[in-house]
Write a protein that holds these residues in place. Structure first.
Motif, PDB file in Angstrom:
ATOM      1  N   GLY A 786       0.814  -1.210   0.000  1.00  0.00           N
ATOM      2  CA  GLY A 786       0.000   0.000   0.000  1.00  0.00           C
ATOM      3  C   GLY A 786       0.845   1.257   0.000  1.00  0.00           C
ATOM      4  O   GLY A 786       0.546   2.223  -0.716  1.00  0.00           O
ATOM      5  N   MET A 787       1.925   1.258   0.757  1.00  0.00           N
ATOM      6  CA  MET A 787       2.802   2.433   0.794  1.00  0.00           C
ATOM      7  C   MET A 787       3.489   2.642  -0.552  1.00  0.00           C
ATOM      8  O   MET A 787       3.671   3.788  -0.996  1.00  0.00           O
ATOM      9  N   ARG A 788       3.856   1.564  -1.219  1.00  0.00           N
ATOM     10  CA  ARG A 788       4.466   1.704  -2.544  1.00  0.00           C
ATOM     11  C   ARG A 788       3.470   2.281  -3.540  1.00  0.00           C
ATOM     12  O   ARG A 788       3.834   3.088  -4.408  1.00  0.00           O
ATOM     13  N   LEU A 789       2.209   1.879  -3.415  1.00  0.00           N
ATOM     14  CA  LEU A 789       1.176   2.480  -4.261  1.00  0.00           C
ATOM     15  C   LEU A 789       1.040   3.970  -3.960  1.00  0.00           C
ATOM     16  O   LEU A 789       0.879   4.792  -4.875  1.00  0.00           O
ATOM     17  N   LEU A 790       1.099   4.324  -2.693  1.00  0.00           N
ATOM     18  CA  LEU A 790       1.011   5.739  -2.311  1.00  0.00           C
ATOM     19  C   LEU A 790       2.166   6.542  -2.886  1.00  0.00           C
ATOM     20  O   LEU A 790       1.993   7.696  -3.285  1.00  0.00           O
ATOM     21  N   GLY A 808       7.016  25.414 -10.736  1.00  0.00           N
ATOM     22  CA  GLY A 808       7.910  25.779  -9.652  1.00  0.00           C
ATOM     23  C   GLY A 808       9.049  24.814  -9.395  1.00  0.00           C
ATOM     24  O   GLY A 808       9.957  25.132  -8.626  1.00  0.00           O
ATOM     25  N   ILE A 809       9.008  23.633 -10.009  1.00  0.00           N
ATOM     26  CA  ILE A 809      10.058  22.641  -9.777  1.00  0.00           C
ATOM     27  C   ILE A 809      10.402  21.951 -11.081  1.00  0.00           C
ATOM     28  O   ILE A 809       9.648  22.021 -12.054  1.00  0.00           O
ATOM     29  N   TYR A 810      11.539  21.251 -11.070  1.00  0.00           N
ATOM     30  CA  TYR A 810      11.863  20.359 -12.176  1.00  0.00           C
ATOM     31  C   TYR A 810      11.435  18.939 -11.832  1.00  0.00           C
ATOM     32  O   TYR A 810      10.878  18.226 -12.650  1.00  0.00           O
ATOM     33  N   SER A 811      11.675  18.534 -10.594  1.00  0.00           N
ATOM     34  CA  SER A 811      11.267  17.200 -10.160  1.00  0.00           C
ATOM     35  C   SER A 811      11.171  17.162  -8.646  1.00  0.00           C
ATOM     36  O   SER A 811      11.708  18.036  -7.963  1.00  0.00           O
ATOM     37  N   THR A 812      10.469  16.162  -8.138  1.00  0.00           N
ATOM     38  CA  THR A 812      10.399  15.942  -6.699  1.00  0.00           C
ATOM     39  C   THR A 812      10.980  14.568  -6.376  1.00  0.00           C
ATOM     40  O   THR A 812      10.996  13.671  -7.215  1.00  0.00           O
ATOM     41  N   MET A 813      11.441  14.417  -5.150  1.00  0.00           N
ATOM     42  CA  MET A 813      11.829  13.117  -4.635  1.00  0.00           C
ATOM     43  C   MET A 813      10.759  12.717  -3.625  1.00  0.00           C
ATOM     44  O   MET A 813      10.518  13.433  -2.652  1.00  0.00           O
ATOM     45  N   THR A 814      10.067  11.623  -3.884  1.00  0.00           N
ATOM     46  CA  THR A 814       9.046  11.159  -2.954  1.00  0.00           C
ATOM     47  C   THR A 814       9.373   9.751  -2.478  1.00  0.00           C
ATOM     48  O   THR A 814      10.013   8.973  -3.187  1.00  0.00           O
ATOM     49  N   GLU A 815       8.928   9.455  -1.282  1.00  0.00           N
ATOM     50  CA  GLU A 815       9.085   8.096  -0.753  1.00  0.00           C
ATOM     51  C   GLU A 815       7.922   7.811   0.176  1.00  0.00           C
ATOM     52  O   GLU A 815       7.573   8.638   1.029  1.00  0.00           O
ATOM     53  N   ALA A 816       7.313   6.669  -0.004  1.00  0.00           N
ATOM     54  CA  ALA A 816       6.295   6.187   0.918  1.00  0.00           C
ATOM     55  C   ALA A 816       6.644   4.738   1.218  1.00  0.00           C
ATOM     56  O   ALA A 816       6.689   3.903   0.315  1.00  0.00           O
ATOM     57  N   SER A 817       6.921   4.447   2.473  1.00  0.00           N
ATOM     58  CA  SER A 817       7.406   3.109   2.795  1.00  0.00           C
ATOM     59  C   SER A 817       7.063   2.764   4.238  1.00  0.00           C
ATOM     60  O   SER A 817       6.627   3.615   5.019  1.00  0.00           O
ATOM     61  N   ILE A 818       7.265   1.510   4.571  1.00  0.00           N
ATOM     62  CA  ILE A 818       7.135   1.057   5.944  1.00  0.00           C
ATOM     63  C   ILE A 818       8.442   0.395   6.333  1.00  0.00           C
ATOM     64  O   ILE A 818       8.967  -0.445   5.611  1.00  0.00           O
ATOM     65  N   VAL A 819       8.995   0.822   7.443  1.00  0.00           N
ATOM     66  CA  VAL A 819      10.245   0.279   7.961  1.00  0.00           C
ATOM     67  C   VAL A 819       9.896  -0.772   9.002  1.00  0.00           C
ATOM     68  O   VAL A 819       9.092  -0.519   9.899  1.00  0.00           O
ATOM     69  N   LYS A 825       7.546   1.411  11.423  1.00  0.00           N
ATOM     70  CA  LYS A 825       6.975   2.745  11.273  1.00  0.00           C
ATOM     71  C   LYS A 825       6.645   3.023   9.817  1.00  0.00           C
ATOM     72  O   LYS A 825       7.281   2.500   8.896  1.00  0.00           O
ATOM     73  N   LEU A 826       5.632   3.841   9.615  1.00  0.00           N
ATOM     74  CA  LEU A 826       5.266   4.358   8.302  1.00  0.00           C
ATOM     75  C   LEU A 826       5.987   5.679   8.091  1.00  0.00           C
ATOM     76  O   LEU A 826       6.127   6.473   9.024  1.00  0.00           O
ATOM     77  N   GLN A 827       6.421   5.931   6.840  1.00  0.00           N
ATOM     78  CA  GLN A 827       7.057   7.218   6.569  1.00  0.00           C
ATOM     79  C   GLN A 827       6.719   7.688   5.158  1.00  0.00           C
ATOM     80  O   GLN A 827       6.732   6.912   4.203  1.00  0.00           O
ATOM     81  N   LEU A 828       6.399   8.979   5.087  1.00  0.00           N
ATOM     82  CA  LEU A 828       6.122   9.659   3.819  1.00  0.00           C
ATOM     83  C   LEU A 828       7.096  10.820   3.694  1.00  0.00           C
ATOM     84  O   LEU A 828       7.205  11.642   4.610  1.00  0.00           O
ATOM     85  N   ILE A 829       7.797  10.879   2.569  1.00  0.00           N
ATOM     86  CA  ILE A 829       8.822  11.908   2.368  1.00  0.00           C
ATOM     87  C   ILE A 829       8.578  12.624   1.050  1.00  0.00           C
ATOM     88  O   ILE A 829       8.305  11.989   0.028  1.00  0.00           O
TER      89      ILE A 829
END
Length: 936
Positions: A786-790, A808-819, A825-829
């Motif tokens: 589910g986090m990878r889908l997010l 306003g940007i060229y690109s973003t770095m996103t991460e959604a994962s569970i450690v 823990k869940l983390q969204l970056i």
């Protein structure tokens, strides 16, 4: 053509008939590729390839780039490339991108483009083509890219900001060095005035019609080629290509494509540059050489010349690698290379990376000249040539064995080079025989003669780059001229050849026995050895020449006290610089010549591991090396001191990069300033806390008891042949079972909200932010999916909101994962760079959008796009050893968990409601950390 192919497949007296082809003969084209040219001038390349099965790549090349721009058009070729994704005749707005993402072709990953000085390339890769109409749509997109990019005034104006942010993101020290040295490297050539990204004043102000005029002038069939490779019927594809692309009008009175040669220079060209953010100094010497004529590039002796130079420069680099471990020199690195340069030139280069400090520059330059003169005067030894030839031969063999696993992209790369450079397109068989013939026939005398020919008195360029602190050490032009002229008078001794050692343990292992055998999930076998070791083996047919192995035990440096922490962190460096058994690192490298064996012991926070890969023929060598690392680790204190000094200097130099301040802040804040936050980074003074003798003791504590390690093997494994070798080397290890465990050292994310906002000096002003939401939550494989889908959904949303709508940007770095460990823990970056004036607005947009997704839910279309991309990746990974190795490793180290069994089912079950609940679990005001760096 058929008669030539027949010659390739014949053998005579053990020698390939290919060796009878004269060196001046044209090389035979791979018969599997269909090449044609339409009446309008467009070239096409079509080839069937079923790896991966059910997919195809579609690309179009334009033999025009930034070099075709006039001075008032600087940057328009690259700007036009961006417009190809903003609107096409048959795909208005973003409809093309949206369609591609619905079939799993993700923008930025599989759907992309690139502009250089000499060509522009558009790519639709890894396309699933089983559904009706997808092939026709992809061909129509290529056709539109050829002649029907709309580039409306609104689209052009909205993209100006995106281009500027791309310039900002790439406008660091590397860009400034390139810009500063271009007038010297490309002196008296138009290449000196083209940066591809362009001049920002022009990007901000050019008129819409100027872009349209550039497009109409240069995008035309006679300067274009399409390449389509994949799992399709080649006749049907050719018919489609002819039907669609024949409709493109032939250019009337086309503008001539002018060549811009790089002139000769009799006198030395010398260029220097200093920058506050330069992390180290460097000096490079370049010798320009004329490229072969276009019409000669299909000839065997011409085509193989570059391969021979690769052999020569490999010998040069190998000798420096041997030298570099012996002493702490003023030179950190010395690299030799031969490659295509620009226009009609190749270049032989000698480049030295120099330690910081004014006093190091001239000693480094002198050493660089002395080592180069040693090559020029004495050449190579027979031993050096033998070792390098063995390595090249083994790589050729592996490539040939895996010829049926070549990706679509690797074929297309060859076709692009043929279109742009007239390089040959050989079959795997012909290539294997040709380059083996080169290696068989090249003699030491020939190699030394070619080496001497690389050095010239004319067409020489020297460049020097330093930090502003070290600028006073830059030699004058007169001194450089004098030093180069005096190379022949330098006192240098002939290189003394070293005997090649053998990789053998001092004490041969006493083999154990397999005492238990059990078939487990997905066709794997579990062997239990007489010493208690557990060995999981999964034979596959995905690759013929690949075997992967992981060796794992719980623990890591988490179980060590704080006093030993930094010594533990540098344990891997100590091992890799020392060698193993009685062999130092150079001797070990030579002993492995002609083999493909990678073995790296590694101590992480939570485990001790060996990461290994090899081939069936080198399988025993890999096991032998692992055995020796367990039983005969080598610790060379002098080599380690040299390595640590270099590491410390690199850490000091790293601080000159303004981005390091953000990295450090993020690292420390995320762990709430825990002592062991430096799991990701080190400070220069941390090196002083390393105790070499303690490293040896810690290694014994971590790796000295092999009984608790799990051994996992995947790939081209013959169980019958593998079994006695595993009994010998793994069964020969001694140890007692302790059931080691890792320790939770207490690192936790801070209680939020935490906001860090600071200013940093930088030459290219930009603001960068890092936003992270975290919450402790139970782990499950389903939640991981589910986090990878997010993450895929976040990519879509923030590309739309921050790039498409606000420019306003060229690109973003996103991460959604569970450690999962040490605490689940869940983390969204979300992280991005932008104009400092836009940072607050865009940061607010990110927080608002994440909150909206947690309250209102996920758009079903975005979910399906993310799911399609993940599904495609999952299907492709099913034929990958890496995937099955991960599945087996997880099974072996997590109590029999099978993460493949229900993966497809889970992926297709997850719906918008489940994702809404998942993101709502983490998006809370007290769960967020925001770190922002702005320019002073």
């Amino acid at each position: 053509m058929k008669s030539i192919l027949a010659l390739l497949l014949m053998t005579m007296s053990g020698l390939s008939a290919y060796s009878q082809i004269k060196s001046e003969a044209s090389l035979p084209k791979d018969p599997e590729v269909r090449v044609g040219k339409l009446p309008n001038g467009l070239t096409y390349y079509i080839r069937h390839n079923n790896y991966p099965k059910g997919y195809a790549d579609f690309q179009i090349f334009h033999s025009i780039g930034a070099i075709q721009e006039e001075d008032n058009q600087d940057g328009l070729a690259h700007f036009l490339e961006h417009q190809a994704f903003k609107g096409l005749a048959h795909f208005p707005g973003k409809s093309m991108t949206s369609y591609m993402e619905k079939i799993g072709v993700k923008f930025g990953d599989n759907l992309n483009a690139a502009t250089t000085t000499d060509y522009t390339r558009y790519m639709i890769n890894q396309v699933p083509i089983s559904r009706q109409g997808i092939i026709d749509t992809c061909l129509l997109v290529l056709s539109d890219w050829s002649s029907s990019i709309t580039a409306s005034p609104d689209d052009v104006d909205s993209e100006r900001g995106v281009i500027k942010e791309e310039w900002r993101s790439r406008g660091g020290i590397g860009h400034r060095i390139n810009q500063a040295l271009a007038p010297y490297l490309f002196k008296d050539s138009k290449y000196a005035r083209r940066s591809v990204i362009g001049e920002m004043k022009i990007i901000e102000t050019f008129k819409h019609q100027e872009l349209i005029d550039f497009y109409k002038k240069w995008y035309r069939p006679d300067l274009q080629a399409v390449a389509i490779v994949g799992d399709f019927d080649i006749d049907a594809m050719e018919a489609k290509v002819k039907a669609i692309f024949s409709k493109l009008p032939k250019a009337v009175n086309p503008a001539p494509k002018v060549a811009y040669p790089l002139p000769d220079n009799k006198e030395l060209i010398y260029g220097t540059y200093s920058d506050k953010e330069a992390s180290s100094s460097s000096i490079s010497i370049l010798f320009k050489h004329p490229q072969s004529k276009w019409e000669d590039r299909q000839l065997a002796d011409v085509y193989t010349r570059g391969y021979k130079y690769a052999v020569i420069t490999a010998m040069m680099n190998s000798r420096w690698e041997e030298l570099s471990h012996k002493k702490d020199f003023a030179i950190k690195g010395l690299e030799y290379g031969f490659s295509s340069f620009v226009a009609d030139r190749d270049v032989f280069s000698v480049s030295a990376d120099i330690k910081p400090g004014v006093s190091n520059i001239m000693p480094a330059f002198d050493m660089m000249l002395a080592e180069t003169e040693r090559f020029k005067r004495y050449g190579f030894t027979q031993g050096e040539l033998t070792l390098v030839k063995a390595n090249f031969k083994r790589r050729l063999e592996r490539s040939y064995l895996e010829k049926d696993k070549k990706t679509n992209g690797s074929f297309i790369e060859s076709y692009m080079n043929n279109f742009l450079e007239n390089t040959p397109m050989l079959s795997a068989e012909a290539s294997f025989k040709l380059f083996n013939k080169v290696l068989d026939e090249i003699t030491l005398e020939q190699a030394n003669a070619m080496l001497k020919g690389l050095f010239t008195d004319e067409n020489v360029i020297v460049t020097a780059v330093t930090s502003t602190d070290d600028a006073a050490g830059i030699p004058s032009r007169d001194l450089v001229v004098k030093k180069l002229a005096g190379m022949s008078a330098l006192s240098v001794e002939k290189y003394k050849e070293k005997a090649v050692a053998k990789l053998e343990p001092k004490i041969a292992p006493k083999p154990g026995k397999v005492v238990g055998e059990k078939k487990i999930a997905f066709g794997a076998t579990l062997w239990t050895l007489s010493n208690g070791a557990k060995v999981y083996v999964l034979p596959t047919t995905h690759k013929k020449d690949e075997v992967l192995m992981s060796v794992y035990n719980k623990g890591g440096h988490s179980v060590m006290n704080d006093k030993d922490y930094f010594s533990a962190r540098l344990m891997t460096s100590a091992l890799m610089t020392s060698g193993v058994g009685s062999l130092n690192s150079n001797e070990l490298s030579n002993a492995l010549s002609g083999k493909i064996v990678y073995v790296t012991p590694f101590l992480s926070e939570l485990s001790e591991t060996f990461d290994c890969s090899t081939t069936p023929s080198d399988y025993e060598t890999m096991l032998k090396l692992v055995y020796m690392y367990f039983t005969e680790p080598r610790f060379d204190e002098e080599a380690f001191k040299v390595d640590m000094q270099k590491t410390k200097e690199n850490l000091v130099s790293r601080k000159k990069n303004p981005f390091s301040a953000l990295q450090d802040s993020v690292t420390y804040i995320r762990s709430n300033r825990h002592f062991r936050a430096s799991n990701l980074i080190l400070e220069p003074n941390d090196i002083d806390k390393v105790d070499f003798n303690r490293i040896k003791e810690l290694y014994k504590e971590s790796f000295g008891n092999p009984a608790d390690f799990v051994f996992v093997l995947t790939g081209a494994i013959d169980l019958v042949k593998a079994k006695p070798l595993i009994e010998k080397y793994i069964g020969g290890l001694n140890g007692t079972h302790r059931k080691d465990q890792w320790r939770d050292v207490g690192k936790r994310n801070p209680k939020g909200p935490v906001t860090i906002d600071f200013k940093q000096k930088m030459e290219t002003p930009k603001a960068t932010t890092f936003i992270e939401y975290t919450t402790e939550a139970p782990y499950s494989f389903r939640r991981s999916m589910g986090m990878r889908l997010l993450q895929g959904i976040m990519d879509i949303r923030f590309n739309k909101l921050l790039r498409d709508e606000r420019s306003g940007i060229y690109s973003t770095m996103t991460e959604a994962s569970i450690v999962e460990q040490p605490v689940s823990k869940l983390q969204l970056i979300v992280s991005f760079e932008t104009d400092p004036k836009l940072m607050d607005e865009l940061t607010k947009v990110v927080h608002q959008e994440l909150k909206r997704l947690s309250e209102e839910g996920i758009d079903a279309t975005d979910l399906e796009k993310s799911r399609e991309f993940m599904n495609k990746g999952r299907i492709q990974r099913l034929t990958s050893n890496n995937y099955w190795h991960y599945i087996l490793f997880t099974y072996a180290t997590n109590n029999g968990i099978d993460n493949d069994k229900d993966a497809e089912k889970i992926l297709n079950e997850i719906d918008t409601a489940e994702l809404k609940a998942l993101i709502a679990e983490v998006i809370k005001p007290n769960n967020v950390v925001t770190v922002t760096m702005r320019p002073e």
